[in-house]
Design an enzyme around this catalytic site. Structure first.
Site, PDB file in Angstrom:
ATOM      1  N   GLY A   1      47.594  31.957  31.229  1.00 23.19           N
ATOM      2  CA  GLY A   1      47.926  33.192  30.939  1.00 23.19           C
ATOM      3  C   GLY A   1      48.749  34.244  32.582  1.00 23.19           C
ATOM      4  N   ASP A   2      47.533  35.584  32.192  1.00 21.56           N
ATOM      5  CA  ASP A   2      48.452  36.247  33.687  1.00 21.56           C
ATOM      6  C   ASP A   2      47.703  35.840  34.321  1.00 21.56           C
ATOM      7  OD1 ASP A   2      50.050  38.214  31.669  1.00 21.56           O
ATOM      8  OD2 ASP A   2      48.203  39.372  31.591  1.00 21.56           O
ATOM      9  N   LEU A   3      48.115  35.898  35.550  1.00 20.22           N
ATOM     10  CA  LEU A   3      47.618  35.415  37.449  1.00 20.22           C
ATOM     11  C   LEU A   3      47.874  36.829  37.914  1.00 20.22           C
ATOM     12  CD1 LEU A   3      49.698  31.952  38.176  1.00 20.22           C
ATOM     13  CD2 LEU A   3      46.827  32.702  37.146  1.00 20.22           C
ATOM     14  N   TRP A   4      47.512  37.395  37.102  1.00 18.94           N
ATOM     15  CA  TRP A   4      47.220  39.661  37.815  1.00 18.94           C
ATOM     16  C   TRP A   4      46.549  40.239  37.644  1.00 18.94           C
ATOM     17  CZ3 TRP A   4      50.079  44.150  36.053  1.00 18.94           C
ATOM     18  CH2 TRP A   4      50.842  43.852  35.494  1.00 18.94           C
TER      19      TRP A   4
END
Length: 204
Positions: free
Chosen positions: A186-189
């Site tokens: 999913g998100d990498l932030w």
């Protein structure tokens, strides 16, 4: 809630530190005599935590890249092992890229997942009973679904809706590929924009 988690852990919570959350969840670092835990909590009942837990378990099962261990998931919270923030090592980015590449080697015969999940607090369809190929899956389950949701909730004007629908043939042609569907993260932030905090969240 504190009592429920203490009984679940079999340990008293010695300290509870608020962390950054979202518009629908609160996050905390829970410290015990035997280690720390990350808690994501919502007063409202939601399936978000169960779905997130299942996704984390799936990624962890590949052994390709390490993710936090799921301790428990309920309608009100998700409890994970706490990963301490640290500065990235010299070879961090190359190792991180290689690990993601290993994750993407885990393929499937069709797009989607065994259950629907969420984009933030917004439902996101992931099941694929009609075995749609990747371009059609992306169009119907991602762009079209979000567009229809935006129209329903009054966030997308008729002229924008028309332009989005005109994109269909472009999207289907652009995304055509012979590659099999891969397991994705999913998100990498972490919601912050500064490079310093980007480095810190990646180092976890």
């Amino acid at each position: 809630m504190k009592q429920i988690i203490q009984e679940l852990l079999g340990l008293p919570i010695e300290n509870c530190t608020p962390l950054s959350g979202t518009n629908f969840t609160e996050s905390f670092k829970l410290e015990t005599a035997e280690g720390s835990y990350f808690l994501k909590y919502s007063e409202e009942k939601t399936e978000i935590f169960h779905r997130e837990a299942n996704s984390l378990r799936k990624i962890k099962s590949t052994g390709a890249i390490d993710v936090a261990h799921v301790v428990a998931a309920t309608e009100h919270f998700l409890l994970l092992d706490f990963i301490e923030v640290s500065r990235p090592q010299r070879n961090f980015f190359s190792h991180f890229g290689e690990s993601l590449a290993e994750l993407h080697k885990h393929t499937s015969s069709q797009c989607g997942f065994f259950e629907d999940n969420f984009l933030g607090a917004t439902p996101q369809p992931n099941t694929n009973p009609n075995d749609l190929p990747w371009p059609s899956f992306f169009w119907e389950k991602r762009l079209l679904y979000q567009c229809q949701l935006g129209v329903k909730n009054g966030f997308i004007a008729p002229n924008l809706k028309k332009k989005i629908f005109q994109m269909k043939s472009v999207v289907l042609n652009l995304l055509h590929t012979e590659e099999p569907p891969s397991l994705l993260h999913g998100d990498l932030w972490n919601g912050w924009a500064s490079p310093e905090k980007w480095d810190m969240v990646l180092s976890a």
